[in-house]
Design a protein around this motif. Structure first.
Motif, PDB file in Angstrom:
ATOM      1  N   SER A  84      86.836 101.327  -4.906  1.00  0.00           N
ATOM      2  CA  SER A  84      85.805 100.922  -3.950  1.00  0.00           C
ATOM      3  C   SER A  84      84.434 101.253  -4.511  1.00  0.00           C
ATOM      4  O   SER A  84      84.208 102.353  -5.024  1.00  0.00           O
ATOM      5  CB  SER A  84      86.008 101.643  -2.610  1.00  0.00           C
ATOM      6  OG  SER A  84      84.874 101.460  -1.776  1.00  0.00           O
ATOM      7  N   PHE A 130      92.562  93.161  -5.122  1.00  0.00           N
ATOM      8  CA  PHE A 130      92.820  93.769  -3.811  1.00  0.00           C
ATOM      9  C   PHE A 130      94.045  93.142  -3.148  1.00  0.00           C
ATOM     10  O   PHE A 130      94.882  93.849  -2.572  1.00  0.00           O
ATOM     11  CB  PHE A 130      91.596  93.596  -2.913  1.00  0.00           C
ATOM     12  CG  PHE A 130      91.693  94.345  -1.623  1.00  0.00           C
ATOM     13  CD1 PHE A 130      91.485  95.708  -1.576  1.00  0.00           C
ATOM     14  CD2 PHE A 130      91.995  93.678  -0.437  1.00  0.00           C
ATOM     15  CE1 PHE A 130      91.584  96.407  -0.375  1.00  0.00           C
ATOM     16  CE2 PHE A 130      92.094  94.365   0.756  1.00  0.00           C
ATOM     17  CZ  PHE A 130      91.885  95.733   0.788  1.00  0.00           C
ATOM     18  N   TRP A 178      85.776  96.426  -2.591  1.00  0.00           N
ATOM     19  CA  TRP A 178      86.785  96.658  -3.629  1.00  0.00           C
ATOM     20  C   TRP A 178      86.399  95.905  -4.897  1.00  0.00           C
ATOM     21  O   TRP A 178      86.163  94.703  -4.882  1.00  0.00           O
ATOM     22  CB  TRP A 178      88.160  96.197  -3.157  1.00  0.00           C
ATOM     23  CG  TRP A 178      89.246  96.676  -4.081  1.00  0.00           C
ATOM     24  CD1 TRP A 178      89.914  95.954  -5.033  1.00  0.00           C
ATOM     25  CD2 TRP A 178      89.751  98.008  -4.156  1.00  0.00           C
ATOM     26  NE1 TRP A 178      90.807  96.758  -5.688  1.00  0.00           N
ATOM     27  CE2 TRP A 178      90.729  98.028  -5.181  1.00  0.00           C
ATOM     28  CE3 TRP A 178      89.477  99.190  -3.463  1.00  0.00           C
ATOM     29  CZ2 TRP A 178      91.433  99.177  -5.514  1.00  0.00           C
ATOM     30  CZ3 TRP A 178      90.171 100.335  -3.791  1.00  0.00           C
ATOM     31  CH2 TRP A 178      91.141 100.317  -4.820  1.00  0.00           C
TER      32      TRP A 178
END
Length: 218
Positions: A84, A130, A178
Motif C-alpha cells: 500500500s 491486487f 495498492w
C-alpha cells in the motif's frame, strides 16, 4: 565478562554446512539469470519461502527501516513487490526511492543483496496485482489502516468482515492505494557462505546498460 545472552548465542551454530558447490567460472552476464538459478536451487532443496526478502528503506529523518515481504516476480534484472502506498514503507518509498533487498537461505548458506531504485508501475499494474491476492489479503488491505494504532481486536474483525462482504458483492473492487513496485538494481551481490569463513562473493555492478562482475574478499 559474560552474561546470559553470551552463553545462549555462542552455543548456537552457524554456517555448519554442507553447502552446494558454486562454479564461479561460469557466471551469467546478468544478475537476474544467476538469481533464478539460485532460486531454483533453493526450491529443489526445500528452502521454506525462498521468495521472502527483507526490504530496507530510509525515512524522512534518515533512519533505516526494514521488513520482510514477498518477491512477486523478476523480469530481466528487476525485482517486483507490492504494498500500500499509504503504509509506512509506501510513504518512505515516495520520499526516497533508494532501497535494498536481502534474501537469506540458511540451508544453502546463501545470501543475495540488491541495492537499487524503486519505480511505481502505475494504476493498472497495481490493480492487476491486487485482484490476484486472496480475499483475506484484499480485505485487510482495503481497510486502509495498516500501521495505525489498534484499539481492539474487534475493530479488526468487524472492518475485515465488512470488506469481505464488499468484495463478495463486487469481485473487481480494488483499493487505489495498492501499488506494484519494481526495483531497478544498481548492484547485486551473491554470497556463498563457507564453514571456514572463506566466503565466496560476487558483485554485479551496473554500468550503463551493461554489468561489470567483480569478485570480493570474504
Amino acid at each position: 565478562m559474560g552474561n546470559e545472552s553470551d552463553n545462549l548465542l555462542r552455543n548456537l551454530h552457524s554456517l555448519a554446512g554442507p553447502f552446494p558447490q558454486w562454479d564461479m567460472e561460469k557466471l551469467p552476464a546478468r544478475p537476474g539469470l544467476l538469481f533464478l538459478d539460485w532460486l531454483r536451487c533453493a526450491m529443489d532443496n526445500d528452502v521454506k519461502e525462498p521468495h521472502a526478502m527483507a526490504l530496507s528503506t530510509v525515512d524522512a529523518e534518515g533512519y533505516p527501516d526494514a521488513r520482510v515481504l514477498i518477491l512477486k516476480q523478476i523480469v530481466g534484472d528487476s525485482f517486483y513487490f507490492a504494498s500500500s502506498s499509504a503504509s509506512r514503507k509506501g510513504q518512505q518509498l515516495q520520499g526516497n526511492p533508494h532501497v535494498a533487498l536481502t534474501f537469506y537461505w540458511p540451508v544453502l548458506g546463501r545470501q543475495i543483496r540488491v541495492r537499487g531504485i524503486v519505480q511505481d508501475q502505475g494504476d493498472e499494474a497495481g490493480a492487476d496485482d491486487f485482484r490476484q491476492r486472496s480475499m483475506g489479503a484484499r480485505a485487510v488491505a482495503m481497510t486502509e489502516r495498516q500501521s495505525q494504532v489498534l484499539d481492539s481486536e474487534e475493530s479488526v474483525d468487524s472492518s475485515v468482515a465488512a470488506q469481505k462482504n464488499r468484495i463478495a458483492r463486487n469481485p473487481e473492487v480494488i483499493t487505489p492505494q495498492w501499488r506494484l513496485y519494481a526495483v531497478d538494481p544498481q548492484e547485486v551481490e551473491f554470497w556463498q557462505g563457507d564453514p571456514e569463513r572463506k566466503h565466496k562473493r560476487i558483485r554485479y555492478v551496473k554500468q550503463g546498460s551493461q554489468w561489470k562482475i567483480v569478485r570480493l574478499w570474504p
